[in-house]
Design an enzyme around this catalytic site. Structure first.
Site, PDB file in Angstrom:
ATOM      1  N   ASP A   1     -26.233   3.053   6.147  1.00  0.00           N
ATOM      2  CA  ASP A   1     -25.612   2.499   4.941  1.00  0.00           C
ATOM      3  C   ASP A   1     -25.634   0.977   4.944  1.00  0.00           C
ATOM      4  OD1 ASP A   1     -25.015   5.019   4.052  1.00  0.00           O
ATOM      5  OD2 ASP A   1     -22.954   5.005   4.768  1.00  0.00           O
TER       6      ASP A   1
ATOM      7  N   ARG B   1      -6.359   0.093  -1.133  1.00  0.00           N
ATOM      8  CA  ARG B   1      -7.302   0.278  -0.034  1.00  0.00           C
ATOM      9  C   ARG B   1      -7.344  -0.963   0.847  1.00  0.00           C
ATOM     10  NH1 ARG B   1     -10.085   2.839   3.905  1.00  0.00           N
ATOM     11  NH2 ARG B   1     -12.279   2.316   3.981  1.00  0.00           N
ATOM     12  N   CYS B   2      -6.994  -0.797   2.107  1.00  0.00           N
ATOM     13  CA  CYS B   2      -7.015  -1.891   3.075  1.00  0.00           C
ATOM     14  C   CYS B   2      -8.022  -1.582   4.176  1.00  0.00           C
ATOM     15  CB  CYS B   2      -5.641  -2.098   3.695  1.00  0.00           C
ATOM     16  SG  CYS B   2      -4.353  -2.587   2.528  1.00  0.00           S
TER      17      CYS B   2
ATOM     18  N   LYS C   1       0.834  -1.201   0.000  1.00  0.00           N
ATOM     19  CA  LYS C   1       0.000   0.000   0.000  1.00  0.00           C
ATOM     20  C   LYS C   1       0.869   1.251   0.000  1.00  0.00           C
ATOM     21  CE  LYS C   1      -3.090   2.573   3.095  1.00  0.00           C
ATOM     22  NZ  LYS C   1      -4.175   2.918   2.162  1.00  0.00           N
TER      23      LYS C   1
ATOM     24  N   GLY D   1     -21.319  10.864   3.006  1.00  0.00           N
ATOM     25  CA  GLY D   1     -21.034  10.893   4.429  1.00  0.00           C
ATOM     26  C   GLY D   1     -19.657  11.379   4.800  1.00  0.00           C
TER      27      GLY D   1
ATOM     28  N   ASP E   1     -12.931   3.921  10.512  1.00  0.00           N
ATOM     29  CA  ASP E   1     -13.490   3.022   9.507  1.00  0.00           C
ATOM     30  C   ASP E   1     -14.987   2.936   9.768  1.00  0.00           C
ATOM     31  OD1 ASP E   1     -13.074   0.608   7.502  1.00  0.00           O
ATOM     32  OD2 ASP E   1     -14.322  -0.153   9.131  1.00  0.00           O
TER      33      ASP E   1
ATOM     34  N   HIS F   1     -13.718   6.693  -6.331  1.00  0.00           N
ATOM     35  CA  HIS F   1     -12.557   5.829  -6.161  1.00  0.00           C
ATOM     36  C   HIS F   1     -11.386   6.275  -7.024  1.00  0.00           C
ATOM     37  CE1 HIS F   1     -15.990   3.392  -4.832  1.00  0.00           C
ATOM     38  NE2 HIS F   1     -15.141   2.947  -3.923  1.00  0.00           N
TER      39      HIS F   1
END
EC number: 2.1.1.14
Length: 775
Positions: free
Chosen positions: A616, A532-533, A19, A449, A506, A712
């Site tokens: 969500d 993305r992790c 990453k 959000g 998260d 993204h």
């Protein structure tokens, strides 16, 4: 002798080295040579871990700088012309397909502006793959210096003979789609693709590969006749190559293949067939009975999707049954799937309670588990007595621990009534009150959000976690970040604001940390897509909410603006699916516990003056059983009930939103409608509006916000691009039901691109307000 096999290993590294290396390269802070060297170092380390564990078969070509399916798109020269035309270096072309690319002209090259290819969930996992996008006149050819051959040779130079992994030709095409404006049925391109596979397989054999793993996971799906018919010509052609290509292990996972068992007759030439006996152990006898004489069964008995220790007693019994059916020389003990979906190693976890850590097994530990099981079956239980006794003690500890059972939670579940699943009034009544209360314009604008999680936010969170700043200092910092986000939204002229979620690490972990029944890792990172992790929480026991979780921040945000403020929650199914769930209690029970906890939060938000609340559920589609039928309908029944239980405790003038990303919900639209959310927001920008076509057949009565641009990618859409997207939406939706919003949250983006993209979104929206106000 029973041997062992690992189908694939996580890519990111124990400390997310991949990453960091890829993001440094994207940011212009490191060279391509540095990136390539990081990849080489990680591959060597991962092969060594498996070799040291004693694994009989170790995978190669399971590594990727972004996504393994995207690797194959480039490997087969199936790159759409819109990426080819810029003459980018191969690595930049690769990343452009994965994440888009937008940059001005330079002395060395032209301006580039190209969006990413569509990204969708890998079956029912939380991993995302890049979808092959094919042309009517599609051609294929093998890339120079093919990656699978290169990485096989790389391992060979280290003294490790690996089994290269390839996405199978049938799965590659079945998972693909025609490019926009094209009409090709991808599976009809099989004859063009197969010669490329043969060439690749011959090169692998010439390099010294004796076996190759060809993944055909689509075998667990309900397949159209065209796809079913494709297996025989594909594998007949491979069989015709004889010893010129490696022996093939055909691998399936994430489900059973009993409904496609006749296809095993079409692949009689493959040396071995792998099946997932964790997800569907009952398929063992049927599959074993369908194998050709001499064909090997790769028995996936070590879970590649979860973090619980393998129950050795049960796994050994399954493998011994396979040996009874086939003989020891025809059975391999394997992971159920690639270990891509699990964290790197439990050895890094120093803060887990010792009792709980004893229940877990991550990728490095699972590589040992397949070896222990194989040895137990081959040499007898006494050869691994210490391991078996320790494992049995772990199983007993978990089953009897007070952590797993909370009588108060069970008592509350027993008191859930049918009335608790319904709002006080139907949508038609609710929406009139909501319109009057919220006073929103035509085409209301909002975001999903989150706003950018800046370096300053991450540093402050780290300081707070380490105890370097006090709770009061951290809360003041968060309030300032909320003020910034609110002011930014007001300046952009958005209609329904959010507080930006600066306090949240998260969208699932944040809530898990405030609920009983969860534990958390420090280094348990799992790749979701690209770089993305996520660090999934782990459900270890019954779940409840001791205190409000989001009310303080939402109430503060509402107090500093006159515009509507939206409370943000993660729904029960997503909290469950994006965690590592318990495997000793049905997921419907865990979902209901989460729903009751969230119900309390929704009611508290409303009492605090928050009258727009978004719950969500992006993982609702992900959890859908892969095949239609009773199992799918049962899942949808309890999943919908969980959402409704969480959201129906409010008054009519409180507006409930929900968000879905990468949700191909055409085949279960009735369940989406049954959620009874007042407003849905969905990913749409990369799907060529295919999600909207469901509205041709369904008269959806409520409001909906299809995403107008892809978050993204760092690429900024133009105002006209967004106008074009909204025009397309209005072919299926009425102006009075359409909301305008991005595809998803903005957490991973930077502020300059966020401002620019939202500004263009608002400008485009105002064009439509002007147009329809005159109508």
């Amino acid at each position: 002798m029973v041997s062992s096999s690992v189908l694939g290993f996580p890519r990111m590294g124990g400390n997310r080295e991949l990453k960091k290396a890829t993001e440094a390269y994207w940011g212009g802070k490191s060279s391509v040579e540095s990136l390539v060297e990081t990849g080489k170092t990680l591959r060597a380390a991962h092969w060594k871990i498996q070799k040291d564990a004693g694994a009989g078969t170790i995978a190669s070509n399971d590594f990727s700088f972004y996504d393994h399916v995207l690797d194959h798109i480039q490997l087969f020269n199936a790159v759409p012309e819109r990426y080819r035309k810029y003459g980018l270096p191969a690595i930049d072309e690769f990343f452009a397909m994965g994440r888009g690319l937008q940059r001005p002209a330079t002395e060395t090259g032209p301006a580039v502006d190209v969006p990413a290819l569509e990204m969708v969930k890998w079956f029912d996992s939380n991993y995302h793959y890049v979808r092959p996008t094919l042309q009517d006149n599609q051609t294929f050819s093998l890339a120079a210096d093919p990656k699978p051959v290169r990485e096989f040779n790389e391992a060979k130079a280290l003294g490790i003979t690996t089994r290269p992994v390839l996405v199978g030709p049938v799965s590659f095409l079945h998972l693909g789609k025609p490019d926009r404006g094209q009409s090709v049925l991808p599976i009809t391109l099989l004859d063009k693709l197969l010669p490329v596979y043969v060439e690749l397989l011959k090169q692998l054999k010439a390099a010294g590969a004796e076996t190759v793993q060809i993944d055909e996971p689509v075998l667990v799906l309900d397949l159209p006749k065209e796809t079913k018919a494709a297996f025989k010509p594909a594998y007949d052609l491979f069989a015709a190559q004889g010893d010129a290509i490696p022996k093939i292990t055909l691998a399936t996972y994430f489900g059973d293949i009993v409904h496609n068992i006749e296809i095993l007759n079409d692949v009689k030439s493959v040396a071995a067939v792998h099946v997932d006996l964790v997800r569907n152990p009952e398929q063992l006898e049927t599959v074993a009975g369908a194998l050709a004489p001499g064909q090997v069964l790769s028995a996936g008995v070590v879970d590649g999707r979860n973090i619980w220790k393998t129950n050795y007693q049960k796994a050994i019994a399954t493998v011994e049954k396979a040996v009874q059916l086939l003989g020891a020389d025809r059975v391999v003990v394997a992971t159920s799937s690639s270990l891509l979906h699990t964290p790197h190693t439990l050895a890094s976890e120093k803060k887990l309670p010792a009792e709980v850590a004893d229940w877990f097994s991550f990728a490095s530990e699972k590589a040992v588990e397949v070896v222990v099981i194989a040895k137990a079956v081959t040499e007898g239980a006494e050869s691994v007595r210490a391991e078996l006794d320790a494992n049995a003690a772990s199983m007993n500890s978990r089953a009897t621990s007070a952590r797993t059972n909370d009588p108060a939670v069970k008592e509350r579940q027993a008191k859930v009534t049918p009335e608790m699943y319904n709002r006080l009034a139907p949508f038609e009544t609710r929406i009139s009150g909501q319109q009057a209360h919220l006073n929103l314009p035509l085409f209301p604008t909002t975001t999903i959000g989150s706003f950018p999680q800046t370096k300053e936010i991450r540093v402050a969170r780290q300081k707070f976690t380490k105890g370097d700043i006090t709770t009061e200092e951290y809360e003041r910092f968060i309030e300032k970040e909320i003020e910034l986000v609110v002011k930014e939204q007001e300046a952009l002229d958005l209609d329904v604001l959010v507080h930006g979620e600066p306090e949240r690490n998260d969208m699932v972990q944040y809530f898990g940390e405030r609920l009983t029944g969860y534990v958390f890792t420090t280094f348990g990172w799992v790749q979701s897509y690209g770089s993305r992790c996520v660090r999934p929480p782990i459900v270890v026991g019954d779940i409840s909410r001791p205190l409000p979780m989001t009310v303080k921040e939402s109430k503060y945000a509402a107090s500093i603006t006159k515009k509507a403020m939206k409370g943000m929650l993660t729904g029960p199914i997503t909290c469950l699916r994006w965690s590592f769930p318990r495997d000793d209690v049905h997921q419907s029970v865990q979902a209901e516990q989460l729903a009751l906890a969230l119900r309390d939060e929704v009611i508290d938000l409303e009492a605090a003056g928050i009258h727009v609340i978004q719950v969500d559920e992006p993982a609702l589609r992900e959890g859908l059983p892969l095949r239609s039928g009773k199992e799918r309908e049962a899942y949808l029944d309890w999943a919908v009930k969980a959402f409704r239980l969480a959201t129906t405790g409010v008054q009519n003038n409180t507006q409930i939103h929900s968000h879905f990303c990468y949700s191909e919900f055409q085949d279960f639209f009735h369940a989406i409608a049954a959620l009874d959310a007042d407003v849905l927001s969905i990913e749409n920008s990369k799907s060529d509006a295919k999600l909207l076509r469901v509205f041709e057949d369904e008269a959806y009565p409520r409001h909906i916000g299809p995403g107008v641009y892809d978050i993204h990618s760092p690429r900024v859409p133009s105002e006209q691009e967004i106008v074009d997207r909204v025009e397309e939406m209005l072919k299926w939706l009425k102006p009075e039901q359409l909301w305008i919003n991005p595809d998803c949250g903005l957490k991973t983006r930077q502020w300059p691109e966020t401002r620019a993209a939202l500004d263009n979104m608002i400008k485009a929206t105002k064009q439509f307000r002007a147009k329809y106000s005159k109508a």
